[in-house]
Design an enzyme around this catalytic site. Sequence first.
Site, PDB file in Angstrom:
ATOM      1  N   ILE A 172      -7.293   7.646  -1.384  1.00 23.42           N
ATOM      2  CA  ILE A 172      -7.234   6.189  -1.335  1.00 23.42           C
ATOM      3  C   ILE A 172      -8.036   5.765  -0.108  1.00 23.42           C
ATOM      4  O   ILE A 172      -7.872   6.326   0.978  1.00 23.42           O
ATOM      5  CB  ILE A 172      -5.769   5.694  -1.265  1.00 23.42           C
ATOM      6  CG1 ILE A 172      -5.700   4.166  -1.213  1.00 23.42           C
ATOM      7  CG2 ILE A 172      -5.022   6.300  -0.095  1.00 23.42           C
ATOM      8  CD1 ILE A 172      -4.275   3.628  -1.304  1.00 23.42           C
ATOM      9  N   SER A 173      -8.935   4.799  -0.284  1.00 24.55           N
ATOM     10  CA  SER A 173      -9.802   4.383   0.819  1.00 24.55           C
ATOM     11  C   SER A 173      -8.990   3.737   1.933  1.00 24.55           C
ATOM     12  O   SER A 173      -7.918   3.175   1.703  1.00 24.55           O
ATOM     13  CB  SER A 173     -10.855   3.385   0.322  1.00 24.55           C
ATOM     14  OG  SER A 173     -11.741   3.989  -0.587  1.00 24.55           O
ATOM     15  N   GLN A 174      -9.539   3.801   3.146  1.00 23.96           N
ATOM     16  CA  GLN A 174      -8.871   3.164   4.270  1.00 23.96           C
ATOM     17  C   GLN A 174      -8.812   1.656   4.034  1.00 23.96           C
ATOM     18  O   GLN A 174      -9.673   1.073   3.365  1.00 23.96           O
ATOM     19  CB  GLN A 174      -9.608   3.474   5.564  1.00 23.96           C
ATOM     20  CG  GLN A 174     -10.996   2.855   5.676  1.00 23.96           C
ATOM     21  CD  GLN A 174     -11.768   3.359   6.876  1.00 23.96           C
ATOM     22  OE1 GLN A 174     -12.505   4.333   6.769  1.00 23.96           O
ATOM     23  NE2 GLN A 174     -11.613   2.698   8.014  1.00 23.96           N
ATOM     24  N   ARG A 228       0.814  -1.218   0.000  1.00 21.79           N
ATOM     25  CA  ARG A 228       0.000   0.000   0.000  1.00 21.79           C
ATOM     26  C   ARG A 228       0.849   1.271   0.000  1.00 21.79           C
ATOM     27  O   ARG A 228       0.436   2.294  -0.552  1.00 21.79           O
ATOM     28  CB  ARG A 228      -0.945  -0.007   1.206  1.00 21.79           C
ATOM     29  CG  ARG A 228      -2.029   1.101   1.157  1.00 21.79           C
ATOM     30  CD  ARG A 228      -3.047   0.878   2.262  1.00 21.79           C
ATOM     31  NE  ARG A 228      -4.187   1.767   2.116  1.00 21.79           N
ATOM     32  CZ  ARG A 228      -4.387   2.881   2.827  1.00 21.79           C
ATOM     33  NH1 ARG A 228      -3.472   3.249   3.724  1.00 21.79           N
ATOM     34  NH2 ARG A 228      -5.457   3.623   2.646  1.00 21.79           N
TER      35      ARG A 228
END
Length: 229
Positions: free
Chosen positions: A78-80, A52
């Site tokens: 960017i999503s968790q 990530r």
Amino acid sequence: MQAYKYSTECGHTEPQTFRVDPKRLRRRMVSQLEAQGISDPNVLKAMAAVPRHLFIQDALEAQAYQDAPIPIGCGQSISQPYIVALMSELLEVRQGLRVLEVGTGSGYQAAVLAALGCTVFTIERLRELYLNASALLRQMPFRGIYTYLGDGTLGMPDAAPFERIIVTAGSPETPQPLLDQLEEGGILLIPVGMRPRQYLMRLRKRQGRVESETLEPVIFVDLIGDHGW
């Protein structure tokens, strides 16, 4: 370790070195996901496999494995990790499925789906993000990711039908073109509603009919396009 990753300027990549052991941080992240209720072993394995930190801008690199959304430039984020893992789990994917992703963003969700063994068609409307994600995904060891520039609310009729469709931006309603391109027996996952009152919806196509489930509240950026906001 040297790899290509996001810089602070949208659309630009340059070699950087990650100073903390990313594998150790990913293992801790996966443990946190398990504690939050993510139970699919394949999803957890994929989350552990995708680096990530390579999808995060330089200035925010230290936040890469925190359970929080992170800006990626161009007004997007960017999503968790929890949301990425949850949506991957709710899609009920298995190896070999054809998945359409609407909203490539950083490319992280596409990489997770590819790590799960899916063939991923991902479309992004912002040219800078499309170029950045395309370059980054080519550096990944995962195969079967095809990136496209365009209005994701129109789907990809030339490549349809899809067994799974995932939308990573909030829409006022489910775009009809996406429903039309969903294969019989397929699943479409999409956040619906205006911020901050969005809900994750899971739709299944069975015998030509669409069955929908309202899942949990979420917050996503707006889905922009002919069938979005």
